[in-house]
Design a protein around this motif. Structure first.
Motif, PDB file in Angstrom:
ATOM      1  N   GLY A 131       0.773  -1.224   0.000  1.00 53.15           N
ATOM      2  CA  GLY A 131       0.000   0.000   0.000  1.00 53.15           C
ATOM      3  C   GLY A 131       0.808   1.279   0.000  1.00 53.15           C
ATOM      4  O   GLY A 131       1.927   1.337  -0.518  1.00 53.15           O
ATOM      5  N   PRO A 132       0.252   2.323   0.626  1.00 51.06           N
ATOM      6  CA  PRO A 132       0.845   3.661   0.604  1.00 51.06           C
ATOM      7  C   PRO A 132       2.145   3.728   1.395  1.00 51.06           C
ATOM      8  O   PRO A 132       2.469   2.858   2.183  1.00 51.06           O
ATOM      9  N   LEU A 133       2.884   4.807   1.155  1.00 52.64           N
ATOM     10  CA  LEU A 133       4.176   4.993   1.809  1.00 52.64           C
ATOM     11  C   LEU A 133       4.042   5.611   3.190  1.00 52.64           C
ATOM     12  O   LEU A 133       4.955   5.490   4.002  1.00 52.64           O
ATOM     13  N   ASP A 134       2.933   6.274   3.464  1.00 57.91           N
ATOM     14  CA  ASP A 134       2.745   6.881   4.776  1.00 57.91           C
ATOM     15  C   ASP A 134       1.254   6.965   5.088  1.00 57.91           C
ATOM     16  O   ASP A 134       0.404   6.647   4.248  1.00 57.91           O
ATOM     17  N   LYS A 135       0.949   7.388   6.300  1.00 64.24           N
ATOM     18  CA  LYS A 135      -0.446   7.413   6.757  1.00 64.24           C
ATOM     19  C   LYS A 135      -1.286   8.396   5.961  1.00 64.24           C
ATOM     20  O   LYS A 135      -2.466   8.131   5.683  1.00 64.24           O
ATOM     21  N   GLU A 136      -0.713   9.516   5.583  1.00 66.11           N
ATOM     22  CA  GLU A 136      -1.476  10.501   4.817  1.00 66.11           C
ATOM     23  C   GLU A 136      -1.931   9.924   3.481  1.00 66.11           C
ATOM     24  O   GLU A 136      -3.059  10.147   3.046  1.00 66.11           O
ATOM     25  N   GLN A 137      -1.052   9.150   2.834  1.00 71.37           N
ATOM     26  CA  GLN A 137      -1.413   8.543   1.562  1.00 71.37           C
ATOM     27  C   GLN A 137      -2.458   7.440   1.733  1.00 71.37           C
ATOM     28  O   GLN A 137      -3.140   7.077   0.779  1.00 71.37           O
ATOM     29  N   MET A 138      -2.587   6.901   2.927  1.00 68.31           N
ATOM     30  CA  MET A 138      -3.653   5.942   3.205  1.00 68.31           C
ATOM     31  C   MET A 138      -4.956   6.665   3.535  1.00 68.31           C
ATOM     32  O   MET A 138      -6.039   6.280   3.062  1.00 68.31           O
ATOM     33  N   ASP A 139      -4.888   7.712   4.353  1.00 66.57           N
ATOM     34  CA  ASP A 139      -6.089   8.405   4.811  1.00 66.57           C
ATOM     35  C   ASP A 139      -6.796   9.160   3.686  1.00 66.57           C
ATOM     36  O   ASP A 139      -8.040   9.193   3.644  1.00 66.57           O
ATOM     37  N   ARG A 140      -6.026   9.758   2.774  1.00 64.32           N
ATOM     38  CA  ARG A 140      -6.627  10.629   1.764  1.00 64.32           C
ATOM     39  C   ARG A 140      -7.630   9.887   0.872  1.00 64.32           C
ATOM     40  O   ARG A 140      -8.785  10.329   0.733  1.00 64.32           O
ATOM     41  N   PRO A 141      -7.258   8.772   0.242  1.00 63.50           N
ATOM     42  CA  PRO A 141      -8.243   8.086  -0.606  1.00 63.50           C
ATOM     43  C   PRO A 141      -9.421   7.501   0.179  1.00 63.50           C
ATOM     44  O   PRO A 141     -10.536   7.431  -0.337  1.00 63.50           O
ATOM     45  N   ILE A 142      -9.177   7.102   1.438  1.00 61.19           N
ATOM     46  CA  ILE A 142     -10.282   6.604   2.258  1.00 61.19           C
ATOM     47  C   ILE A 142     -11.276   7.723   2.538  1.00 61.19           C
ATOM     48  O   ILE A 142     -12.497   7.540   2.414  1.00 61.19           O
ATOM     49  N   ASP A 143     -10.776   8.902   2.915  1.00 60.96           N
ATOM     50  CA  ASP A 143     -11.652  10.047   3.176  1.00 60.96           C
ATOM     51  C   ASP A 143     -12.467  10.413   1.940  1.00 60.96           C
ATOM     52  O   ASP A 143     -13.664  10.721   2.034  1.00 60.96           O
TER      53      ASP A 143
END
Length: 320
Positions: free
Chosen positions: A218-230
């Motif tokens: 998956g993403p490289l950091d938490k922000e890259q995970m949170d953004r598409p989920i939001d």
């Protein structure tokens, strides 16, 4: 969101069994299955001499992964039991003699490579049995369902909405119920599972499982995970609660050795009906029925079903 979940899949092993004598326990049967299975998994070894339990308990992330520190103290395991078809009589269960019962073990993502070890552990668990006194259980068969991949429908694909029923089969708790309250919005919800919160809990569970149990970290950091989920969850806010028939229920775990007090789990069972639900969520919800949502999923909690409610056509006026 499609990229985060593109490799996630589930496989189901449906188990039928019976007891030659009546079995009755004052504990939640999901907890009994989970704990007895892990004991059996300690005894089942692969060709390298590693136990299935070790495969289950090994966090499959490198130490430099952004989720490693968060998950190293406890992470969602790559399997779960669906025991929603088994009997429940508060505070425990009773299995009648010579009656065939069914439950499922769900394997997540690449945990399917250990399928034969899981099958052997199921055999060991049933042969050992449970109850007071312990009653060995007889295996009828284990039927495997082919892997099912996670479908993702892009949010912009349609503006269509529908009416959706959520059936909470075993207790569902989306966030801890605090007696002291808190500063966050969740603490002001009184524990009620809104559609938005349901989808948020589900989305983060699925993405975490995808990171853990697929080749896509998956993403490289938490922000890259949170953004598409939001972004994916934005339209969930438009859903409207039409009907609710809920009951808060508790389930008793089996006590640990030397302990007199059993861990109590809780959540809502019952029915929720939401209107104005975007239809692009339906494929993901249908797939996630196998994976559960909320707390204590490894003990058989968090099981749910969805049903699309069709609008009734207006009947013609026969008075004229």
């Amino acid at each position: 969101m499609e990229n985060l979940l593109q490799n996630l899949s589930v496989s189901r092993l449906t188990v039928r069994f019976f007891a030659q004598e009546r079995v009755s326990m004052k504990f939640w049967i999901g907890a009994v299955l989970r704990n007895r299975f892990l004991y059996a998994a300690d005894q089942v070894l692969d060709e390298q001499g590693l136990s299935l339990r070790r495969h289950i308990d090994t966090l499959p992330l490198p130490q430099d992964h952004f989720l490693y520190k968060q998950l190293q103290g406890g992470f969602p395991k790559g399997f779960l039991f669906d025991c929603s078809t088994l009997p429940y009589e508060a505070p425990g269960f009773t299995l009648e003699e010579n009656r065939v019962y069914t439950f499922s073990l769900v394997l997540i993502g690449n945990m399917v490579v250990h399928k034969q070890l899981f099958i052997e552990a199921l055999r060991v668990m049933l042969q050992a049995g449970f109850g007071h006194p312990i009653v060995p259980l007889t295996l009828v068969d284990i039927v495997e369902t082919p892997p099912q991949s996670c479908p993702i429908v892009p949010c912009e694909s349609s503006d269509a909405v529908t009416t959706l029923e959520l059936l909470l089969k075993t207790p569902v708790c989306l966030f801890p119920v605090s007696k002291k309250g808190g500063d966050g919005f969740q603490s002001k919800m009184n524990g009620i599972p809104s559609f938005c919160q349901f989808m948020r809990s589900l989305a983060y569970r699925l993405v975490t499982l995808s990171i853990l149990y697929t080749s896509n970290w998956g993403p490289l950091d938490k922000e890259q995970m949170d953004r598409p989920i939001d972004q994916y969850l934005q339209s969930s806010e438009q859903a409207l609660l039409l009907r609710a028939d809920l009951r808060w229920e508790k389930r008793r775990n089996t006590p640990k050795k030397g302990a007199n007090v059993a861990y109590i789990m809780g959540g809502y069972t019952g029915r929720l009906v939401f209107g104005q639900v975007p239809t692009h969520y339906l494929p993901l919800l249908a797939f996630a029925e196998a994976l559960g949502v909320g707390a204590d999923i490894s003990y058989g909690l968090g099981s749910f079903l969805i049903r699309k409610i069709e609008r009734r056509r207006n009947r013609p006026d026969r008075s004229s």
